[in-house]
Every structure is written in C-alpha cells, then in structure tokens.
Design a protein around this motif. Structure first.
Motif, PDB file in Angstrom:
ATOM      1  N   ALA B  11      86.001   9.116   4.053  1.00  7.40           N
ATOM      2  CA  ALA B  11      85.154   9.360   5.235  1.00  7.40           C
ATOM      3  C   ALA B  11      85.641   8.514   6.407  1.00  7.40           C
ATOM      4  N   ALA B  12      86.014   7.273   6.134  1.00  7.73           N
ATOM      5  CA  ALA B  12      86.491   6.402   7.208  1.00  7.73           C
ATOM      6  C   ALA B  12      87.804   6.940   7.789  1.00  7.73           C
ATOM      7  N   ALA B  13      88.698   7.397   6.903  1.00 12.29           N
ATOM      8  CA  ALA B  13      89.977   7.932   7.380  1.00 12.29           C
ATOM      9  C   ALA B  13      89.745   9.128   8.290  1.00 12.29           C
ATOM     10  N   LEU B  14      88.857  10.018   7.863  1.00 10.80           N
ATOM     11  CA  LEU B  14      88.592  11.223   8.650  1.00 10.80           C
ATOM     12  C   LEU B  14      87.923  10.864   9.977  1.00 10.80           C
ATOM     13  N   ALA B  15      86.986   9.927   9.934  1.00 10.50           N
ATOM     14  CA  ALA B  15      86.302   9.520  11.165  1.00 10.50           C
ATOM     15  C   ALA B  15      87.295   8.936  12.165  1.00 10.50           C
ATOM     16  N   LEU B  16      88.281   8.232  11.664  1.00 13.15           N
ATOM     17  CA  LEU B  16      89.276   7.627  12.555  1.00 13.15           C
ATOM     18  C   LEU B  16      90.296   8.647  13.044  1.00 13.15           C
ATOM     19  N   GLU B  40      76.622   9.521   6.890  1.00 14.43           N
ATOM     20  CA  GLU B  40      76.317   8.606   7.984  1.00 14.43           C
ATOM     21  C   GLU B  40      77.573   7.856   8.430  1.00 14.43           C
ATOM     22  N   LEU B  41      78.385   7.477   7.451  1.00 14.25           N
ATOM     23  CA  LEU B  41      79.624   6.768   7.812  1.00 14.25           C
ATOM     24  C   LEU B  41      80.514   7.671   8.658  1.00 14.25           C
ATOM     25  N   ASP B  44      78.556   8.146  12.261  1.00 15.52           N
ATOM     26  CA  ASP B  44      78.580   6.907  13.050  1.00 15.52           C
ATOM     27  C   ASP B  44      80.013   6.417  13.249  1.00 15.52           C
ATOM     28  N   GLY B  45      80.849   6.658  12.250  1.00 17.04           N
ATOM     29  CA  GLY B  45      82.241   6.225  12.351  1.00 17.04           C
ATOM     30  C   GLY B  45      82.968   6.943  13.470  1.00 17.04           C
ATOM     31  N   ARG B  46      82.665   8.227  13.630  1.00 21.46           N
ATOM     32  CA  ARG B  46      83.288   8.972  14.726  1.00 21.46           C
ATOM     33  C   ARG B  46      82.849   8.407  16.073  1.00 21.46           C
ATOM     34  N   ARG B  47      81.559   8.090  16.175  1.00 18.53           N
ATOM     35  CA  ARG B  47      81.094   7.493  17.429  1.00 18.53           C
ATOM     36  C   ARG B  47      81.816   6.181  17.661  1.00 18.53           C
ATOM     37  N   ALA B  48      81.857   5.385  16.612  1.00 19.05           N
ATOM     38  CA  ALA B  48      82.452   4.063  16.750  1.00 19.05           C
ATOM     39  C   ALA B  48      83.938   4.179  17.106  1.00 19.05           C
ATOM     40  N   ALA B  49      84.636   5.159  16.502  1.00 15.18           N
ATOM     41  CA  ALA B  49      86.075   5.290  16.753  1.00 15.18           C
ATOM     42  C   ALA B  49      86.360   5.557  18.227  1.00 15.18           C
ATOM     43  N   SER B  50      85.421   6.243  18.894  1.00 13.07           N
ATOM     44  CA  SER B  50      85.630   6.511  20.322  1.00 13.07           C
ATOM     45  C   SER B  50      85.688   5.223  21.136  1.00 13.07           C
TER      46      SER B  50
END
Lengths: 195, 258
Positions: B11-16, B40-41, B44-50
């Motif tokens: 999930a983290a890899a995809l969000a990044l 959620e990861l 929220d991770g996609r938001r955070a990556a921005s």
C-alpha cells in the motif's frame, strides 16, 4: 459535487463543471505555477512539461464531474493528475510502459483544506507545513520516496539505483510514508484548517 | 488473508507511486476483503505523498501557455449560469430561493459582488447536491429491486482485449429483468467514448445501457431492462458516447457462463 462553502477551489470546480471558462482560468492562475514546477521536476525543462500542464487543465475541464470533494482538495487532485501524466511520459521516454492503470493514481486525495478567504495564504501555509514535514524525514527514507514519486520507479528499480536490498527499500518507503502521514495528519482531516 | 506488514508495504509503495506489477492484484484482493488499515494507509498516504511536491519552488508559466490552454477548451457556457438545477419540486424551491438571495444582494459595490459570487456558487452547490441525492435515491431503489429479488443471480466478468486487468460482476434478476454491474480497474476513456453493457439473450448481444467509470476505475451501474428474462451472458465494450445498437468496439469485460 459538494464543496465546503469556505473552499474557494471547490466553488470554482462547481463552475468548471458548469462549463464556466472563467472559473478554469481562475484555477489556472491559482495553481499553474505549482503544477508546472512538478511537471518540470519530473520531465525537465523542455516543452513536455507544458504539454502536461495543458493536458491536466483539459482533464479538469472535461472531467470536472469526477472530482469528489469529500475525497480531497482540488490542488492535490491536480497534483496527482499532473504527476501521473508526467510519469507516463517519463516511462514512455525510458521505453518502459507503465503497468499501472492511470486511474487508480488519480483517486482524489488531499492535504489540508485551504478554507480561508485569503486562500493564497492558506496555500502558502500548507506548503510550509509540507516542506518542514518532508525535511524531517531521514535522508535514506526521503530518497526512496522521492525516487518513487518523482521518477515513478518500481521498488526493485529503486533498490538497483541505490544499491540497497529490496527489503530495505520496502521498509524505508513504508516507514517514511507513515512518518509523513503522521506528521501531516492534523492537517489532512476533512474540514481541518491549516491555520 | 488478514492484515500484515507486507500489505502495508504494498500500500505504501502504491501510495508513493511505485508501480506494483503482479503484486498489485494481491493488494487489490486484500483491499477488497475490507482491510481498513491498508485502505487508510493508501488514502492518507497518497495525500501525504503530495507533500513531496511542495518542496519545489513554484515557477512562472510562460505567458502564452495560459491563452493556449484556455483557447483549447471548446465550448463554454456563459459564466452567469450556475449549475443547472434538477427538475422536481424541491429543486424549483431551491432555485427560487437562490434567485431571491441573488436579488437581495443585487446592489453593486465590490463587497456585494463578492457575496453574490459566493451565493451563486452556493446555490449551484446546493442544486448539485440535490440532484446527486435524487439520483442516488433513484439508483438505490432500482438496485434494491434487483438485489432483493428472490431469484437474484450473479456472474463474474473477467478483463479482456485491451483491458486484461478489468474485472466485474453482474447481479441480475430474471423477474426484475435488470442487472447491476459492479466493476473495477476500468481504464480512462477518451471523452467521446463510453462503456456499454450487453446482455446475451438467445445468443445475441442486446444493449443494456451505457456508463462511465469513476476516476478510481470503479463503476456501479444499473442496466436498462432486458427484453426477456433469459440472460445467458454479459459483456462490456467501449463504444461511442451514447452507445450503439450492436457492439462495434473492443470487449473489455466478459462473463464465463457455466
């Protein structure tokens, strides 16, 4: 669409969806500089970054209805559309087609609501929070995250590029992203304000 | 499969923004099983990556770019027109209320103008909300009719042709003579194209309605009525916007009847 009344970008998107070109021009004036900076960071200084910017605003014009304000603010929606198009071009240039469908990357997401009549200053504050959050990341985690975000590399490619074991890359991406998320969490909740 | 750190890594890899390749299907299955932590990861991770994009200084776009983009938009409406309210009594009341508000602030100094702009966008917003709510209610009523039928049946659809990663399922009821299509991982189509659902009856495809996928690639679509209850199979093709009477475009989803 149902933007919060205090969300100037959301109100502009309602007008864009109703085919109001002035509203799109206003969105352009608010965000083109930030989006072009991202496209150039990914693609370099040539004309391609400008083509991406054009595509993104055409996308916003034609697909305004697909913007869902409950799932993110407009700037981040535009940033994600920009990043995804720029990375597609980058990968085409490298001769590797990207196996991901673009649409999954375009699920709208958002940082804090810029819910302030002086939205420009709220945008500045959001940027300041993001910058300091990014700078607090350990260098090795930040490197992994930036190679994914700005270059669209797979984790294996990042491992090769940085001469790091794949497992370490995975861990750094996960920990770094969680750290960034936790740091930004107070600013990401729907309805929360930057100020 | 229950939640574990490996899914968090995916999930983290995809969000990044790292492509997952073959592992993507695995993550999607896990998400489809309803893992709230990974969901959620990812979100929220996609938001955070921005936030990574905030690091760069803004640049000034070349002045001619703005004109080039704005002139390429095609037809636009007069900026005075707010979003069109839906028909219906409540919408008419809303429109009348919005009109009264506009009159009430019709005086022309700068502050008033700004307030009027604001009200205009709010009234457009309310109209859109109402329209959305009405549509959602109508859709739910139809879906309930299908899904709560005693004879509801389900068929899995697999990706085909240009979209091998697409997938979906159709729930349909012979008595309701309708189906509900739930699909995921559909590709973005050019603006002049739409997805069209086909129901196979007596070996022939019959048009069952056109739909657009959401930005996430998902679609939830209620078919038009079938001409008779004996649905044998379902397929989705890409067709010119508005649909066609018999399929011309590539099949992107198709069922495998027993």
């Amino acid at each position: 669409m149902s933007p919060r009344p205090d969300d100037p970008d959301g109100a502009l998107m309602v007008r864009v969806e109703a085919r109001d070109a002035d509203a799109l021009a206003a969105l352009y004036d608010r965000h083109a500089g930030r989006l072009l900076a991202l496209a150039r960071r990914i693609l370099g200084e040539g004309g391609e970054a400008e083509e991406v910017l054009q595509e993104v605003f055409l996308f916003a014009w034609r697909a305004a209805a697909s913007y869902d304000p409950t799932r993110g603010n407009v700037l981040t929606w535009l940033l994600i559309a920009t990043r995804s198009r720029a990375i597609d071009r980058l990968r085409t240039r490298r001769g590797t087609s990207r196996p991901e469908a673009r649409r999954l990357d375009e699920m709208p997401v958002e940082p804090a609501a810029a819910g302030d009549p002086e939205a420009a200053s709220a945008d500045r504050q959001w940027e300041a929070v993001c910058r300091s959050a990014v700078r607090e990341l350990p260098d090795d985690q930040r490197t992994v995250m930036e190679l994914a975000y700005f270059e669209g590399l797979t984790q294996q490619e990042i491992a090769d590029r940085t001469s790091t074991p794949l497992g370490t890359v995975k861990t750094r991406a996960r920990l770094g992203l969680m750290k960034l998320r936790d740091r930004l969490r107070p600013y990401m909740r729907s309805g929360s304000r930057v100020s | 499969m229950s939640h574990n750190e490996r899914y968090e890594e995916l999930a983290a890899a995809l969000a990044l923004g790292s492509p997952l390749g073959a592992e993507r299907a695995e993550l999607e299955r896990h998400l489809a099983e309803g893992c709230a932590v990974c969901e959620e990861l990812l979100a929220d991770g996609r938001r955070a990556a921005s936030a990574l994009a905030a690091e760069m200084p803004e640049v000034a776009p070349p002045p001619e770019l703005r004109a080039r983009i704005l002139s390429s938009l095609g037809p636009s409406r007069a900026p005075e027109a707010p979003a069109r309210p839906s028909s219906g009594f409540a919408a008419r009341i809303l429109a009348a209320a919005a009109a009264l508000l506009l009159v009430a602030v019709g005086l022309d100094d700068a502050k008033m103008r700004r307030e009027r702009e604001d009200l205009r966008s709010r009234s457009a917003d309310l109209a859109v909300r109402l329209q959305t709510a009405e549509t959602a209610l109508a859709e739910r009523t139809l879906r309930a009719r299908v899904l709560e039928s005693d004879d509801v049946q389900m068929m899995l659809l697999g990706g085909a042709g240009p979209q091998p990663g697409a997938r979906g399922r159709v729930f349909w009821s012979p008595t309701a003579r309708r189906g509900v299509l739930v699909a995921a991982s559909l590709a973005e189509l050019p603006p002049d194209r739409q997805y069209e659902l086909w129901v196979f009856i007596e070996g022939k495809p019959v048009a069952a309605g056109v739909f657009d996928a959401e930005a996430s690639g998902r679609a939830l679509f209620e078919s038009t009525p079938f001409p008779n209850p004996k649905a044998q199979n379902f397929a989705v093709t890409v067709e010119p916007r508005g649909g066609v009477a018999s399929p011309t475009g590539p099949i992107v989803l198709v069922g495998a009847p027993a």
